[in-house]
Design an enzyme around this catalytic site. Structure first.
Site, PDB file in Angstrom:
ATOM      1  N   ASN A  13      29.959  34.562  43.727  1.00 21.97           N
ATOM      2  CA  ASN A  13      31.616  34.835  43.519  1.00 21.97           C
ATOM      3  C   ASN A  13      31.577  35.416  45.036  1.00 21.97           C
ATOM      4  OD1 ASN A  13      33.574  36.414  41.288  1.00 21.97           O
ATOM      5  ND2 ASN A  13      33.869  34.781  42.410  1.00 21.97           N
ATOM      6  N   ASN A  65      43.456  36.686  44.164  1.00 19.21           N
ATOM      7  CA  ASN A  65      42.580  35.562  43.778  1.00 19.21           C
ATOM      8  C   ASN A  65      42.865  34.305  44.961  1.00 19.21           C
ATOM      9  OD1 ASN A  65      41.327  35.729  40.881  1.00 19.21           O
ATOM     10  ND2 ASN A  65      43.512  35.845  40.427  1.00 19.21           N
ATOM     11  N   CYS A  73      38.788  42.466  39.773  1.00 18.03           N
ATOM     12  CA  CYS A  73      37.660  41.606  40.132  1.00 18.03           C
ATOM     13  C   CYS A  73      36.455  42.475  40.372  1.00 18.03           C
ATOM     14  CB  CYS A  73      37.949  40.686  41.388  1.00 18.03           C
ATOM     15  SG  CYS A  73      36.520  39.722  41.973  1.00 18.03           S
ATOM     16  N   GLY A  74      35.583  42.161  39.144  1.00 14.90           N
ATOM     17  CA  GLY A  74      34.016  43.100  39.119  1.00 14.90           C
ATOM     18  C   GLY A  74      33.163  42.687  40.354  1.00 14.90           C
ATOM     19  N   ASN A 169      41.234  34.264  31.979  1.00 16.26           N
ATOM     20  CA  ASN A 169      40.039  33.623  32.143  1.00 16.26           C
ATOM     21  C   ASN A 169      39.035  33.338  31.080  1.00 16.26           C
ATOM     22  OD1 ASN A 169      39.875  34.686  35.238  1.00 16.26           O
ATOM     23  ND2 ASN A 169      40.482  36.672  34.013  1.00 16.26           N
ATOM     24  N   CYS A 197      31.454  35.482  37.384  1.00 11.88           N
ATOM     25  CA  CYS A 197      32.749  36.270  37.360  1.00 11.88           C
ATOM     26  C   CYS A 197      32.303  37.759  36.708  1.00 11.88           C
ATOM     27  CB  CYS A 197      33.630  35.530  36.302  1.00 11.88           C
ATOM     28  SG  CYS A 197      35.286  36.324  36.073  1.00 11.88           S
ATOM     29  N   GLY A 198      32.602  38.887  37.545  1.00 15.76           N
ATOM     30  CA  GLY A 198      32.257  40.207  37.099  1.00 15.76           C
ATOM     31  C   GLY A 198      32.654  40.747  35.583  1.00 15.76           C
TER      32      GLY A 198
HETATM   33  N1  LIG Z   1      40.397  35.525  38.335  1.00 11.63           N
HETATM   34  C1  LIG Z   1      40.225  36.834  37.870  1.00 11.63           C
HETATM   35  C2  LIG Z   1      40.084  38.120  38.619  1.00 11.63           C
HETATM   36  C3  LIG Z   1      38.743  37.886  39.246  1.00 11.63           C
HETATM   37  C4  LIG Z   1      37.691  37.924  38.354  1.00 11.63           C
HETATM   38  C5  LIG Z   1      36.365  37.770  38.687  1.00 11.63           C
HETATM   39  N2  LIG Z   1      36.144  37.320  40.001  1.00 11.63           N
HETATM   40  C6  LIG Z   1      35.290  38.820  38.707  1.00 11.63           C
HETATM   41  O1  LIG Z   1      34.339  39.061  39.147  1.00 11.63           O
HETATM   42  O2  LIG Z   1      35.873  39.778  37.856  1.00 11.63           O
HETATM   43  C7  LIG Z   1      41.798  36.934  37.087  1.00 11.63           C
HETATM   44  O3  LIG Z   1      42.734  36.677  37.492  1.00 11.63           O
HETATM   45  O4  LIG Z   1      41.943  37.783  36.217  1.00 11.63           O
END
Ligand SMILES: N[C@H](CCC[C@H](N)C(=O)O)C(=O)O
Length: 259
Positions: A13, A65, A73-74, A169, A197-198
């Site tokens: 990511n 994003n 975003c984790g 998501n 995706c964290g």
């Molecule tokens: N796309 C997600 C945010 C980034 C989540 C993802 N990249 C992570 O690592 O948590 C959203 O719009 O809720």
């Protein structure tokens, strides 16, 4: 105006990271965020993160994003912690602010251990589940996630009436051991599958852990391996949630943000 940026990735990511403690980045210019994240016309990333000063905290991470929308975003937070250590803002522990509130994190030589916000409920969503781990996540268990139509099914659920107007998501999960799951994710705001995706793997780990009376779950993603540890107080209510995994600086560069 030319700015310096750093490219980071956390289990695939990937993010454009900017030290914006002088607050020169025009955060309202979403077209600029979209261009910098564009993989043909810009640097290319799933998201963009500004590091800013915040009274009472080591720093604040402002996450976008690739389409300019904002959420928690984790993986980005794990990269923000690694970046803040690189900048000398922190040493091996930190207390920082993000869109969903304050977070603690610890840095070891190989990985970042990120404290996630508590989760007060795991909801049913048809035959599937819904969990908010700082960003919204639909969780579906499938027979074989490797062969599953993640983008097609993910986009359909992300745009479903039940999730309007903000969307969600979407994560697809196949257990691969008693304490390990394989997860693939379609991400809102990227509008595609990401390599991990964290907040998504955290949601999946909580559901799987709840079903199997576990408090630590290993997660395999296309971008690498993560771990989620947590405790449960009341049924379906979780705290002390930790997302653990690597975060790496890939390169740094300069870019003119005025054209
Ligand atoms: N796309 C997600 C945010 C980034 C989540 C993802 N990249 C992570 O690592 O948590 C959203 O719009 O809720």
């Amino acid at each position: 105006m030319e700015i310096t940026f750093y490219k980071y990735q956390g289990t695939g990511n990937d993010f454009v990271m900017i030290d914006d403690r002088t607050e020169v980045f025009p955060e309202g210019n979403l077209a600029l965020v979209q261009r910098l994240c564009d993989r043909k016309f810009g640097i290319g990333a799933d998201g963009l993160i500004l590091i800013r000063n915040k009274e009472g905290y080591d720093f604040e991470m402002v996450y976008f994003n690739a389409d300019g929308s904002q959420s928690m975003c984790g993986n980005g937070a794990r990269c923000a912690v690694a970046f803040s250590k690189y900048l000398g803002i922190i040493s091996d522990q930190t207390h920082f602010m993000a869109i969903d509130g304050p977070h603690e994190a610890k840095v070891s030589d190989q990985e970042i251990e990120l404290g996630m916000s508590p989760v007060t409920s795991l909801a049913n969503a048809g035959q599937d589940f819904f969990v908010d781990t700082g960003s919204p996540h639909h969780v579906r268990f499938v027979e074989d996630v490797d062969s599953y139509a993640v983008v097609q099914e993910g986009a359909s659920i992300r745009n479903a009436e039940m999730y309007q107007p903000n969307g969600t998501n979407v994560n697809f999960v196949t257990p691969i051991a008693a304490d390990e799951i394989h997860v693939r994710t379609y991400e809102r705001g990227v509008e595609d599958e990401t390599l991990s995706c964290g907040t998504g793997v955290t949601a999946c780990a909580l559901v799987y852990g709840y079903q199997n009376e576990l408090h630590e779950v290993k997660i395999k993603t296309p971008g690498g391996n993560l771990k989620v540890r947590f405790s449960e107080n009341a049924a379906g209510s979780f705290q002390n949630i930790r997302l653990i995994g690597p975060a790496e600086q890939v390169y740094q560069g300069k870019i003119n943000i005025n054209h």
